[in-house]
Design a protein around this motif. Sequence first.
Motif, PDB file in Angstrom:
ATOM      1  N   TYR A 375       0.827  -1.202   0.000  1.00  0.00           N
ATOM      2  CA  TYR A 375       0.000   0.000   0.000  1.00  0.00           C
ATOM      3  C   TYR A 375       0.868   1.262   0.000  1.00  0.00           C
ATOM      4  N   PHE A 376       1.686   1.377  -1.017  1.00  0.00           N
ATOM      5  CA  PHE A 376       2.645   2.476  -1.098  1.00  0.00           C
ATOM      6  C   PHE A 376       2.044   3.685  -1.817  1.00  0.00           C
ATOM      7  N   LEU A 377       2.424   4.881  -1.336  1.00  0.00           N
ATOM      8  CA  LEU A 377       2.035   6.132  -1.978  1.00  0.00           C
ATOM      9  C   LEU A 377       3.247   7.036  -2.110  1.00  0.00           C
ATOM     10  N   GLN A 378       3.346   7.737  -3.226  1.00  0.00           N
ATOM     11  CA  GLN A 378       4.441   8.675  -3.428  1.00  0.00           C
ATOM     12  C   GLN A 378       4.281   9.887  -2.505  1.00  0.00           C
ATOM     13  N   PRO A 379       5.379  10.388  -1.927  1.00  0.00           N
ATOM     14  CA  PRO A 379       5.301  11.656  -1.201  1.00  0.00           C
ATOM     15  C   PRO A 379       4.745  12.739  -2.117  1.00  0.00           C
ATOM     16  N   THR A 380       3.741  13.466  -1.624  1.00  0.00           N
ATOM     17  CA  THR A 380       2.964  14.358  -2.482  1.00  0.00           C
ATOM     18  C   THR A 380       2.992  15.793  -1.965  1.00  0.00           C
ATOM     19  N   ILE A 381       3.244  16.736  -2.883  1.00  0.00           N
ATOM     20  CA  ILE A 381       3.226  18.168  -2.565  1.00  0.00           C
ATOM     21  C   ILE A 381       2.123  18.831  -3.372  1.00  0.00           C
ATOM     22  N   LEU A 382       1.211  19.519  -2.688  1.00  0.00           N
ATOM     23  CA  LEU A 382       0.163  20.318  -3.323  1.00  0.00           C
ATOM     24  C   LEU A 382       0.442  21.783  -3.031  1.00  0.00           C
ATOM     25  N   ALA A 383       0.638  22.590  -4.079  1.00  0.00           N
ATOM     26  CA  ALA A 383       1.022  23.992  -3.906  1.00  0.00           C
ATOM     27  C   ALA A 383      -0.116  24.937  -4.274  1.00  0.00           C
ATOM     28  N   ASP A 384       0.102  26.225  -3.944  1.00  0.00           N
ATOM     29  CA  ASP A 384      -0.851  27.306  -4.256  1.00  0.00           C
ATOM     30  C   ASP A 384      -2.227  27.003  -3.661  1.00  0.00           C
ATOM     31  N   CYS A 385      -2.222  26.544  -2.412  1.00  0.00           N
ATOM     32  CA  CYS A 385      -3.470  26.133  -1.762  1.00  0.00           C
ATOM     33  C   CYS A 385      -4.119  27.302  -1.014  1.00  0.00           C
ATOM     34  N   SER A 386      -5.427  27.347  -1.036  1.00  0.00           N
ATOM     35  CA  SER A 386      -6.170  28.356  -0.285  1.00  0.00           C
ATOM     36  C   SER A 386      -6.736  27.738   0.985  1.00  0.00           C
ATOM     37  N   GLN A 387      -7.057  28.572   1.976  1.00  0.00           N
ATOM     38  CA  GLN A 387      -7.520  28.084   3.270  1.00  0.00           C
ATOM     39  C   GLN A 387      -8.830  27.324   3.198  1.00  0.00           C
ATOM     40  N   ILE A 396      -5.505  14.496   6.666  1.00  0.00           N
ATOM     41  CA  ILE A 396      -5.372  13.461   5.635  1.00  0.00           C
ATOM     42  C   ILE A 396      -4.702  12.216   6.200  1.00  0.00           C
ATOM     43  N   PHE A 397      -3.755  12.410   7.096  1.00  0.00           N
ATOM     44  CA  PHE A 397      -3.027  11.328   7.751  1.00  0.00           C
ATOM     45  C   PHE A 397      -2.284  10.471   6.734  1.00  0.00           C
ATOM     46  N   GLY A 398      -1.497  11.135   5.934  1.00  0.00           N
ATOM     47  CA  GLY A 398      -0.701  10.450   4.919  1.00  0.00           C
ATOM     48  C   GLY A 398       0.363  11.384   4.383  1.00  0.00           C
ATOM     49  N   PRO A 399       1.157  10.940   3.415  1.00  0.00           N
ATOM     50  CA  PRO A 399       2.301  11.723   2.915  1.00  0.00           C
ATOM     51  C   PRO A 399       1.882  12.799   1.911  1.00  0.00           C
ATOM     52  N   VAL A 400       1.015  13.702   2.360  1.00  0.00           N
ATOM     53  CA  VAL A 400       0.515  14.788   1.518  1.00  0.00           C
ATOM     54  C   VAL A 400       0.654  16.099   2.271  1.00  0.00           C
ATOM     55  N   VAL A 401       1.329  17.079   1.660  1.00  0.00           N
ATOM     56  CA  VAL A 401       1.516  18.383   2.291  1.00  0.00           C
ATOM     57  C   VAL A 401       0.985  19.476   1.384  1.00  0.00           C
ATOM     58  N   THR A 402       0.351  20.483   1.982  1.00  0.00           N
ATOM     59  CA  THR A 402      -0.106  21.650   1.234  1.00  0.00           C
ATOM     60  C   THR A 402       0.848  22.809   1.485  1.00  0.00           C
ATOM     61  N   VAL A 403       1.087  23.629   0.460  1.00  0.00           N
ATOM     62  CA  VAL A 403       1.992  24.768   0.579  1.00  0.00           C
ATOM     63  C   VAL A 403       1.266  26.030   0.116  1.00  0.00           C
ATOM     64  N   SER A 404       1.339  27.084   0.937  1.00  0.00           N
ATOM     65  CA  SER A 404       0.645  28.342   0.661  1.00  0.00           C
ATOM     66  C   SER A 404       1.557  29.520   0.989  1.00  0.00           C
ATOM     67  N   LYS A 405       1.187  30.706   0.503  1.00  0.00           N
ATOM     68  CA  LYS A 405       1.954  31.928   0.756  1.00  0.00           C
ATOM     69  C   LYS A 405       1.357  32.725   1.915  1.00  0.00           C
ATOM     70  N   PHE A 406       2.231  33.522   2.562  1.00  0.00           N
ATOM     71  CA  PHE A 406       1.755  34.551   3.485  1.00  0.00           C
ATOM     72  C   PHE A 406       2.702  35.747   3.372  1.00  0.00           C
ATOM     73  N   ASN A 407       2.288  36.872   3.939  1.00  0.00           N
ATOM     74  CA  ASN A 407       3.108  38.088   3.857  1.00  0.00           C
ATOM     75  C   ASN A 407       3.545  38.600   5.215  1.00  0.00           C
ATOM     76  N   THR A 408       2.612  38.838   6.131  1.00  0.00           N
ATOM     77  CA  THR A 408       2.922  39.512   7.389  1.00  0.00           C
ATOM     78  C   THR A 408       2.893  38.551   8.575  1.00  0.00           C
ATOM     79  N   ASP A 409       3.434  39.022   9.713  1.00  0.00           N
ATOM     80  CA  ASP A 409       3.388  38.255  10.961  1.00  0.00           C
ATOM     81  C   ASP A 409       1.949  37.947  11.348  1.00  0.00           C
ATOM     82  N   GLU A 410       1.098  38.932  11.235  1.00  0.00           N
ATOM     83  CA  GLU A 410      -0.296  38.757  11.616  1.00  0.00           C
ATOM     84  C   GLU A 410      -0.973  37.697  10.743  1.00  0.00           C
TER      85      GLU A 410
END
Length: 495
Positions: A375-387, A396-410
């Motif tokens: 039951y193997f899955l490739q490490p997965t990157i999902l980019a440009d994700c919105s909230q 998800i509890f698996g090898p899937v990560v979402t990547v998003s941008k931010f600007n300020t500390d707040e």
Amino acid sequence: MTIAHIKVPNGKQYQLETGIFINNEFLATESQLAVEDPGTGTEICAVHLGDERHVEQAVKSARKCFTEVWRSKSGRERSDLLLKISQLMLEHSDQLADLEALESGKPKATNAIFDVLHSADVFRYYSALAMTAEDGKTVETERSKFTYTVTEPYGVCAAIMAWNFPCSTFAWKVAPCLAAGNAIVVKPSENTPLCALYMCELFLKAGAPAGLLNVVCGLGAKVGSAIASHPGIDKVTFTGSTVVGKTIQKLAAENLKACTLECGGKSPLVVYDDADLEQAVKWAAFGIFFNKGEICTASSRIYVQAGIYDEFLDRLKKHVEENFVQGPQFAEGVNVGPQVSKVQQDKILDYVKIGVAEGAKLVCGGNKVPDLAGYFLQPTILADCSQSMRVVQEEIFGPVVTVSKFNTDEEAIELSNDSSYGLAAYLFTQDINRSQKYIREVQSGQVFVNYTFAADYRMPFGGYKMSGIGRELGEAGLAAFSQTKAVHINLSSKL
């Protein structure tokens, strides 16, 4: 007959007791359940399943042990037993690691063995705390009064365990429970019961009194529900999904039993433009792809400051493709194993499809691993994700990560807190003032600065919001299995 003959792909063979364990005896039952090797999808062995009747037997056994034996043991005597168990775990660490790798899908050399050694450390740590577990304190009130506290065990506790860390989940719950003076009933996950059953054999070798540890394998709907609602159980501790945690809390309310619930997570990882980018990439990848993403504190949603977003994403993709080697649990050089089951594999693949449909960019992965039978899955990157995306909000509890941008500390703090979960949070920056502000304002039970998850048995572990109730590990983990009694003595005898 409750003996199974287990063959490990590394050439070793073991005999394992597979019956339910009550009053220091392994018992056969009418029904059995096959345990799979997720690396091949084939059966390892079958374990005997209990039901409500066996929970009743286990509770009676635990109550008898607590009342007649364990309650009267000194802290030193409890400490001695826990230390013996720790030493036996070290002596049998190779077999425990084989079993954990085989049933959970962890690569043995780069994952399972470390979980076993950590678990032995947990037993050793609580063997020391057992010496003072029942210490109270005096409280100065009035000169004519003598007031003090007494620390006491609950009595009979129960542990309902998850499948992703079979050894350490057992240790985190059983060691402090026994150190505090309780007896325990354990329900392992249906997916990964073998380590818990082997621990029963080590308890016998250590000379544990009958009824101190009882292990009832079974389905959640039967055994888990029976445990959570049983009036003879004084406290229940659970690790697993938030959905199941809610059910356990409702059932436990029938007799107002105490609960420790370690539930789901959707942990943020924030990378500022002043971070050591090379290290941030390495730690971010480790934080999500360690243990195949089957970890509640996984850094599953990454927020990167806009000025370094593209560079971070390129480096992350390259690092993942060059450094994560997938394959069977006992193959040399492998550091990412299979998901624990086909059900879990299918669930994760569905989430990847949902993410892409919602507009996420698939950077890498997203599929089964070709030419591997399990039951193997490739490490997965999902980019440009919105909230608003489900892949950002849901565990998800698996090898899937979402990547998003931010600007300020707040914005970084707002995005981090925009979740129903609050188990862990990760921050990468060289600015100590910025890190202190984030630590104070993020809604999370744990915060890691400039590295990702590394459980330390001396530190409390637990979450905010829907990630659960209470704490495990450290002194807080011992306190979770204890009650405090206040004593007031009037020395003057006058009204």
